[in-house]
Write a protein that holds these residues in place. Structure first.
Motif, short mmCIF file in Angstrom:
data_model
loop_
_atom_site.label_atom_id
_atom_site.label_comp_id
_atom_site.label_asym_id
_atom_site.label_seq_id
_atom_site.Cartn_x
_atom_site.Cartn_y
_atom_site.Cartn_z
N HIS A 1 10.06 -4.04 -5.51
CA HIS A 1 8.64 -3.98 -5.81
C HIS A 1 8.04 -2.65 -5.38
N LYS B 1 -8.00 -0.68 -3.37
CA LYS B 1 -7.39 -1.37 -4.51
C LYS B 1 -5.96 -0.89 -4.67
N VAL B 2 -5.05 -1.84 -4.90
CA VAL B 2 -3.66 -1.49 -5.15
C VAL B 2 -3.12 -2.37 -6.27
N THR B 3 -2.08 -1.89 -6.90
CA THR B 3 -1.33 -2.71 -7.85
C THR B 3 0.09 -2.88 -7.31
N VAL C 1 4.22 -0.59 -4.74
CA VAL C 1 2.77 -0.63 -4.54
C VAL C 1 2.20 0.74 -4.93
N ARG C 2 1.15 0.71 -5.73
CA ARG C 2 0.52 1.95 -6.18
C ARG C 2 -0.91 2.00 -5.67
N SER D 1 3.92 -3.95 -8.40
CA SER D 1 4.72 -4.06 -9.62
C SER D 1 6.15 -4.42 -9.29
N GLU E 1 5.24 -5.61 -14.91
CA GLU E 1 4.67 -6.82 -14.34
C GLU E 1 3.77 -6.52 -13.14
N GLU E 2 2.63 -5.93 -13.41
CA GLU E 2 1.71 -5.52 -12.34
C GLU E 2 0.80 -6.67 -11.90
N THR E 3 0.51 -6.69 -10.61
CA THR E 3 -0.48 -7.59 -10.02
C THR E 3 -1.50 -6.74 -9.28
N ILE E 4 -2.78 -6.92 -9.59
CA ILE E 4 -3.84 -6.14 -8.94
C ILE E 4 -4.40 -6.96 -7.78
#
Length: 338
Positions: free
Chosen positions: A179, A205-207, A181-182, A209, A226-229
């Motif tokens: 995974h 805020k991060v996404t 994190v962005r 993936s 498959e990103e999750t915010i």
């Protein structure tokens, strides 16, 4: 085979010397900037060994050039004392080759991809050249890979808290297993275990993936899928063979380790002991399976398993035994009646 403390120190010393050699080259090169000098000072502050090895490399450097005073080595030297820029550059480059032994590539590798780690019960704050701060929890390790277009970090094990400096032109990417994190400018906590990864957003805020399995452990990765915010206060828990779970834990509990604490809320004893053992080499052991499910609540100090055991034993009437550096918890034996 694990390395001895002396071997680990030698590895640390050689790495610092290699990095110091590269800093000499860069500081005396044609592209020296205020940002470069700030990065150098952050590197010096990250580890006392860095300063010692830089002094050693500088002594050799000064033997071939004019004297440079103190940290004022960062300040321009009087022209009357200085060698020509071309000669300075050649001497610095030659010096780097001498100190790293394996060639300039090795030094560049250490500088571009430094690794930071902590032992059991140890915490460490790493300040990166862009102003980002990473706080490492006990028994954790991260690898840094900064480039002109992006900033990458890989968590090899453990837990880390990130205070990311804003830089819209350079996204901040953290990889933990499969995974990523962005973030741009934000604060978040990542706990990476062999069977699960937990990302908790504190602010910003991060996404998060997922990454294809075929990527392996390489720090350089293609675009994720498959990103999750996440919103502030949310935590994403991703465990192997289970669907991702999104919840909102108590942030003070998630980040309690930064205060040297473990916060437990009706946690079964087996899980509580596993958490306490992250911070102390005096391992807690449950001798009686019947007590493994006892519920534990409260705030306990990290790296103090002895006190934890005493408190739990008084609370539940358990017996505390010591064997070979381990602290054993068992059901207390009731004396037989006459």
């Amino acid at each position: 085979m694990e390395s001895t403390p002396e071997q680990a120190m030698n590895i640390r010393r050689r790495a610092a010397r290699a990095e110091a050699s590269v800093w000499i080259v860069r500081l005396h090169g044609p592209d020296r900037t205020a940002d470069l000098e700030a990065g150098f000072r952050a590197w010096l502050a990250a580890d006392p060994e860095n300063g010692r090895q830089f002094e050693r490399v500088t002594e050799t450097w000064e033997a071939g050039t004019a004297p440079v005073a103190g940290v004022a080595r960062l300040a321009p030297r009087p022209r009357a004392l200085a060698s020509s820029p071309a000669r300075q550059w050649l001497l610095a480059a030659a010096l780097a080759l001498v100190f790293i032994g394996g060639g300039l590539w090795s030094a560049n590798y250490f500088w571009l991809n430094p690794t930071y780690a902590t032992g059991i019960g140890e915490q460490r704050i790493v300040r990166l050249s862009d102003g980002t701060r990473i706080t490492l929890n006990s028994d954790s390790q991260v690898a840094i890979s900064y480039r002109a277009e992006e900033r990458r970090v890989r968590i090899d094990r453990g837990e880390a808290y990130f205070d990311v400096a804003k830089d819209p032109a350079r996204p901040f990417l953290v990889r933990a297993g499969d995974h990523q994190v962005r973030a741009l400018g934000t604060s978040f906590n990542i706990r990476y275990e062999p069977t699960r990864t937990m990302v908790t957003l504190v602010e910003g805020k991060v996404t998060v993936s997922s990454l294809p399995d075929r990527l392996g452990a390489d720090i350089q990765t293609p675009l994720p899928v498959e990103e999750t915010i996440l919103a502030p206060g949310q935590r994403l828990v991703v465990a192997k063979s289970k669907p991702p779970q999104l919840d909102q834990p108590r942030l003070d509990a998630v980040t309690a380790w930064r205060r040297g604490e473990v916060m437990l809320d009706k946690t079964v004893l087996a899980e509580a002991i596993a958490e306490m053992n992250r911070y102390d080499e005096n391992t807690l052991v449950i001798d009686d399976p019947a007590i493994a499910g006892l519920k534990i609540s409260g705030i306990y100090h990290t790296a103090d398993n002895e006190t934890f055991a005493r408190m739990i034993s008084k609370l539940y009437g358990l017996e505390v035994l010591h064997h070979s550096g381990e602290i054993h918890l068992a059901t207390a034996h009731t004396p037989a009646s006459n």
